[in-house]
Scaffold this motif. Structure first.
Motif, PDB file in Angstrom:
ATOM      1  N   TYR A 262       9.740   4.076  -4.279  1.00 58.22           N
ATOM      2  CA  TYR A 262       9.404   5.470  -4.591  1.00 58.22           C
ATOM      3  C   TYR A 262       9.335   5.619  -6.099  1.00 58.22           C
ATOM      4  O   TYR A 262      10.232   5.197  -6.831  1.00 58.22           O
ATOM      5  N   SER A 263       8.249   6.214  -6.563  1.00 60.06           N
ATOM      6  CA  SER A 263       8.088   6.491  -7.984  1.00 60.06           C
ATOM      7  C   SER A 263       7.949   7.983  -8.156  1.00 60.06           C
ATOM      8  O   SER A 263       7.098   8.606  -7.526  1.00 60.06           O
TER       9      SER A 263
ATOM     10  N   ARG B 223       0.839  -1.196   0.000  1.00 57.64           N
ATOM     11  CA  ARG B 223       0.000   0.000   0.000  1.00 57.64           C
ATOM     12  C   ARG B 223       0.872   1.244   0.000  1.00 57.64           C
ATOM     13  O   ARG B 223       2.091   1.168   0.168  1.00 57.64           O
ATOM     14  N   GLY B 224       0.217   2.362  -0.212  1.00 57.94           N
ATOM     15  CA  GLY B 224       0.931   3.621  -0.193  1.00 57.94           C
ATOM     16  C   GLY B 224       1.199   4.047   1.238  1.00 57.94           C
ATOM     17  O   GLY B 224       0.386   3.815   2.138  1.00 57.94           O
ATOM     18  N   ALA B 225       2.353   4.636   1.438  1.00 55.41           N
ATOM     19  CA  ALA B 225       2.683   5.194   2.751  1.00 55.41           C
ATOM     20  C   ALA B 225       3.263   6.579   2.484  1.00 55.41           C
ATOM     21  O   ALA B 225       4.460   6.709   2.258  1.00 55.41           O
ATOM     22  N   GLY B 226       2.377   7.554   2.465  1.00 52.93           N
ATOM     23  CA  GLY B 226       2.812   8.885   2.055  1.00 52.93           C
ATOM     24  C   GLY B 226       3.261   8.823   0.613  1.00 52.93           C
ATOM     25  O   GLY B 226       2.580   8.214  -0.225  1.00 52.93           O
ATOM     26  N   PRO B 227       4.415   9.378   0.308  1.00 53.48           N
ATOM     27  CA  PRO B 227       4.880   9.331  -1.087  1.00 53.48           C
ATOM     28  C   PRO B 227       5.501   7.983  -1.463  1.00 53.48           C
ATOM     29  O   PRO B 227       5.868   7.779  -2.604  1.00 53.48           O
ATOM     30  N   LEU B 228       5.632   7.090  -0.496  1.00 47.74           N
ATOM     31  CA  LEU B 228       6.317   5.820  -0.746  1.00 47.74           C
ATOM     32  C   LEU B 228       5.317   4.688  -0.966  1.00 47.74           C
ATOM     33  O   LEU B 228       4.153   4.783  -0.596  1.00 47.74           O
ATOM     34  N   ASP B 229       5.803   3.624  -1.566  1.00 47.25           N
ATOM     35  CA  ASP B 229       5.037   2.394  -1.687  1.00 47.25           C
ATOM     36  C   ASP B 229       5.660   1.388  -0.717  1.00 47.25           C
ATOM     37  O   ASP B 229       6.859   1.132  -0.775  1.00 47.25           O
TER      38      ASP B 229
END
Lengths: 316, 681
Positions: A257-258, A227-233
């Motif tokens: 990070y994308s 899942r997403g965690a702020g800007p990170l996956d």
């Protein structure tokens, strides 16, 4: 609050691992063929091989139920397991129609130099330079469907260990083990992720020319989520595998990070109870995705500063 | 393996280079929007009423206190399952989240209303599909505040509980009508806060995205006796819905009786953004075309296409997340107009529309015909306006048959002269898959020059090469490539005849107006073919060529490589000629009535090439409607008799070459003079 909701199942999963491991032996009882003990790709290697509730093509080697929803494509993995050992694996997934039917196949080959006295080989053999060159191979086909919200899958495996004795050895024992095994699995979405159970390597132990090869029948239970965690996956993968006399918890975390659609970097780490005393419990990895191509790298550490390095090319 | 980190860095740098440069159309707003002619107050300004708010609802919402304990008026729940369903785990999750299922769906609304005795027109607005856990209905508060201050009751309807479902858009529409039933009750309840204060004769339904389609579907359901897909659901609505507003609507997600929703006799406004990252094709144009006016009332419909507007910024909750929370990874958010500016446009057009249709402030009507009339109220960007009113009668809409020479009514003859292309085809949508706007246009191409001979080509090549060298030395961008032109040719034209029967029956006069709806395209035909020499027999030239002595001509100098250039953004222009039965001609340039811009290039995505990959073109064809009063033509020629118009001719003499898609040619004698009001001269 959102962080708390995520942290709770993660903490529970991680806390469960040492408890599950406490009753286990120090080292796994020897089983074979060797290929069944080697991570099938850089991704699974980096994430402690905790892949019973994993994703993508690699699941064909871990839990056929998770074929459902796996992205179709081709994986090619190459690994340098030790000074005289290499591994190559290939896998692919095809989606069918009714009941979300999904099919996959995979092949994994390990080349090594072993020692006759140590058969069945432990994964340590990949770090050694023995006197006999061997090949351990796995070919599998599987399929999965969805039944009442449960993903159910089965896979048939052909596995073999073949080792040729060195010319200098007197009274050599030729190793030539072949067998058919099966995996069955079930999975469903749970707590925002996927929970999965697989019974692997169902089949008879093999005996050939005075050599017995007990297969590593194991029950693996795991949970994973991405899942997403702020800007990170964020991806979390956990598993407990139980064999006769051996229980091994494992968990891996990946952070990605994308910055633009189609491009991403991913860093991975895993902790598991290794099958041998020489392997360190920690594994590391990284990945870079460019559109349909993903390049993955994994590092597993062993005593004496030795390591196994793997690269996977994933094409979607 | 040691090279891996290096490869990672190299690839990351390469990836960074994959994002495309920011490119916009040339902004002509300083000129185009400087022609304001409507002198009424800006409808986006707050009105004289002080604004109050309240909530009504069923009191069953677990998540929001305003719809649980905060409701001023309690409403009954409704069973929406004949129109929208959800089963299995999803149903359980929703029940757990909301505290109710679709059999007990609440009628929740947040209301902005003016303080005063009323009665005030009623406007409902409904959001579209979005993450149901992020409530969409508060996102129209800016409209609620504005409209209530101007004497409207505005309700933002809560339909979050059917977000995330599929095949539910009829349910959204039905819920809107159930809210109107509730409002009828409010208006009739003696001890309620709205007793006698709701003008149930002037109602608007508005919606965004799926809600935009739902608003039109509600207007269609409103007049039906039965639900089209199941007679067991009887309808007894019949509310006085006078206006429908669709903000970036979808179309065809619900098809009653398997056809696109038909609609008639209602005022209709669509606003849509060129940079819509969700409903990326302007499918609402189809609903616009389907709307028919059949009862002689002064209805109108308008579509305003706004350059650089996205999908979500008309809702303050959705904002710039057209592709979800991580839109910034895929969508180029730099291309978007500021959210406040986008909402300002929404306020101008929506408030103006409700003023014109519910408050009968008809001085606002011309803004829907020609956005230039309100140029100073609008954010500075590019707009395209489509418009039709009930008086419009089509001479040619290119849908009826496959005969290029016949119009929409018997006796109308279409003819072309010197055209490079002339074909009828569907007006496309930019999405892949061949989807289109479900109606046709005629494509007309022209080039008013013959091919250049070698001498002219050589001269042009030298000039181009010199200009390129000079530009390179000066470090300036390459100058526009000058094509070698041959001799000028007579301008191409396209004519539509107006038979006597049509003139008489339609009552064409100097109070009438000519309607053209057209879009310029990027296609530029090559030079016109030289006319054949009538003295030579077919094949004579070839034969002569064969007999020529085999002496090779001297080699021509190699032309410099043509630099890659952006498409020409110069708007097209042409002359519109009206010819009466006596042959008197009145002519005016099209540009006097609006601008025929080239297609608005739109780059939604950050990745270079992604737009081309995902869309068949990087622009949407939205024709501009030009409404040209015939009196304007008559004023240019005293001999011209407007009652005797025999031919409407488009003379392609003001742009050397180009191609247009002509969607409608028609005439109107408006029942309401406001339709031709506030002309831009």
């Amino acid at each position: 609050m959102r962080v708390f909701r995520f942290a709770l199942p993660l903490a529970a999963a991680l806390g469960w691992m040492p408890l599950a491991a406490s009753t286990a032996f120090a080292q796994a009882p020897p089983t074979g063929p060797l290929v069944l003990h080697i991570p099938s790709s850089a991704r699974t290697a980096a994430l402690a091989n905790a892949w019973v509730a994993g994703r993508d093509q690699d699941v064909i080697f871990h839990n056929p139920a998770q074929l459902i929803g796996a992205r179709s494509g081709v994986d090619l993995s190459l690994a340098r397991l030790g000074p005289a050992s290499t591994m190559v694996s290939l896998g692919s997934i095809y989606t069918g129609g009714k009941w979300s039917a999904t099919f996959g196949w995979g092949a994994q080959l390990v080349g090594f130099n072993g020692d006759a006295a140590r058969y069945p080989y432990s994964p340590d053999v990949t770090q050694a330079e023995g006197h006999r060159s061997g090949t351990s191979a796995l070919f599998t086909v599987g399929g999965a469907i969805v039944v009442k919200g449960f993903r159910v899958g089965a896979a048939l495996k052909y596995v073999s260990d073949i080792a040729s004795p060195a010319p200098t050895v007197l009274l050599p024992v030729r190793i030539n083990q072949h067998m058919l095994l099966a995996d069955v699995g079930v999975a469903r979405n749970l707590f925002g992720g996927a929970a999965a159970l697989a019974f692997q390597n169902i089949g008879r132990h093999s005996r050939d020319g005075g050599v017995t090869l007990p297969v590593p029948r194991q029950l693996a239970l795991g949970w994973s989520m991405v899942r997403g965690a702020g800007p990170l996956d964020l991806g979390v993968f956990t598993q407990v595998a139980h064999r006769k006399g051996w229980t091994a918890p494992a968990a891996g975390v990946e952070l990605g990070y994308s910055w633009i659609e189609g491009y991403s970097v991913m860093f991975r780490g895993g902790v598991r109870r290794p099958e041998t005393d020489t392997e360190k419990p920690v594994s590391l990895g990284a990945a870079f995705t460019m559109d349909r191509l993903t390049v993955e790298y994994a590092l597993r550490l062993f005593d004496g500063g030795r390591s196994a390095n793997g690269v996977t090319l994933r094409w979607r | 393996m040691r090279g891996f980190p290096v490869a990672l860095v190299v690839a990351a740098v390469a990836a960074a280079g994959c994002s495309q440069a920011l490119k916009f159309m040339k902004d002509d707003s300083a000129d185009i929007l400087s022609k304001q002619t409507i002198m009424a107050p800006n409808p986006a300004d707050r009105g004289p009423f002080s604004v109050k708010t309240l909530f009504y609802g069923s009191g069953t919402d677990k998540q929001r206190a305003e719809f649980r304990t905060g409701v001023t008026i309690k409403t009954k729940t409704v069973d929406v399952t004949p129109f929208a369903t959800v089963t299995g785990t999803a149903a359980k999750q929703r029940l757990k989240f909301f505290g109710f299922d679709l059999k007990k769906a609440p009628l929740n609304g947040r209301v902005w209303y003016p303080e005063g005795p009323g009665p005030f027109p009623l406007a409902l607005i409904v959001h579209g599909n979005h993450n149901y856990r992020e409530f969409s209905d508060p996102g129209y508060g800016y409209l609620g505040e504005l409209l209530a201050s101007r004497g409207f009751i505005m309700v933002s309807v809560d339909e979050n509980f059917i977000n995330g479902l599929s095949a539910e858009n009829d349910g959204r529409a039905w819920l809107l009508l159930k809210h109107l039933e509730v409002w009828k009750t409010f208006n009739e309840t003696a001890d309620g806060p709205f007793f006698g204060r709701v003008d149930m004769h002037n109602i608007a339904v508005m919606g965004h995205s799926r809600g935009g389609e739902a608003a039109a579907t509600a207007a269609a359901f409103n007049r039906l006796k039965y639900y089209p897909d199941d007679f067991k659901q009887e309808f007894t609505f019949n509310f006085a819905i006078k206006a429908v507003v669709a903000i970036a609507p979808v179309d065809g997600q619900y098809k009653p009786s398997s056809v696109f929703t038909p609609l008639e006799n209602v005022n209709y406004l669509i606003i849509h953004g060129s940079h819509d990252g969700d409903v990326s094709t302007a499918v609402g144009a189809r609903q616009y075309e389907r709307l028919q006016f059949t009862d002689g009332q002064p209805w109108f419909k308008s579509m305003v296409f706004m350059y650089r507007a996205n999908h979500g910024q008309w809702n303050t909750v959705w904002e710039n997340k057209d592709n979800g929370p991580r839109s910034g990874r895929s969508l180029d958010l730099r291309t978007l107009i500021d959210g406040e500016a986008q909402r300002q446009m929404g306020k101008v057009f929506i408030a103006g529309f409700l003023e014109a249709t519910l408050h009968q402030q008809r001085e606002y009507v011309p803004m829907f015909r020609d956005h230039r009339t309100v140029g100073s109220w609008l954010p500075k960007t590019l707009y395209t306006t489509k418009f039709q009113e009930n008086g419009f009668k089509s001479l040619a809409s290119f849908d009826r048959d496959v005969d290029l020479t016949t119009g929409s009514v018997p006796g109308v003859v279409l003819s072309g002269e010197h055209l490079s292309s002339w074909k009828e085809e569907a007006v496309p949508l930019r999405g892949r898959g061949g989807d289109n706007q479900n109606h046709n246009a005629v494509t007309l191409g022209w080039n008013n020059y013959f091919p250049a001979d070698d001498k002219v080509k050589d001269a042009a090549a030298v000039e181009n090469a010199r200009a390129m060298v000079d530009a390179r030395r000066a470090g300036t961008p390459a100058p526009p490539w000058k094509e070698a032109k041959g001799a000028p040719a007579p301008p191409a034209s396209f004519s539509v005849s107006v038979p006597e029967g049509v003139r008489t029956t339609w009552g064409v006069s100097d109070r009438s107006a000519l309607y053209l709806s057209l879009a310029a395209t990027n296609t530029t035909p090559g030079p016109r073919a030289l006319p054949k020499d009538p003295n030579k027999k077919d094949g004579a030239e070839d034969a002569a060529a064969v007999k020529k002595p085999a002496v090779k001509p001297p080699p021509r100098p190699k032309e410099p490589k043509k630099p890659k250039q952006e498409p020409d953004q110069t708007p097209l222009d042409l002359t519109v000629e009206l010819v009466d039965t006596a042959g008197h001609v009145a002519r005016l340039p099209l540009s006097q009535f609006g601008i025929a811009r080239r297609p608005l290039d739109t780059r939604l995505y950050r990745r270079a090439g992604r737009d081309a990959q995902r869309f068949s073109t990087i622009f949407e064809v939205i024709p501009q409607t030009f409404v040209m009063p015939i009196a304007d033509f008559a004023s240019t020629s005293s001999a011209f008799d407007p009652r005797q118009i025999a031919t409407i001719r488009l003379l392609f003499d003001r742009s050397d070459a180009g191609t247009i898609m002509l969607e409608h040619v028609g005439l109107s004698t408006p029942t309401d003079p406001a339709f031709l009001g506030a002309p831009v001269r």
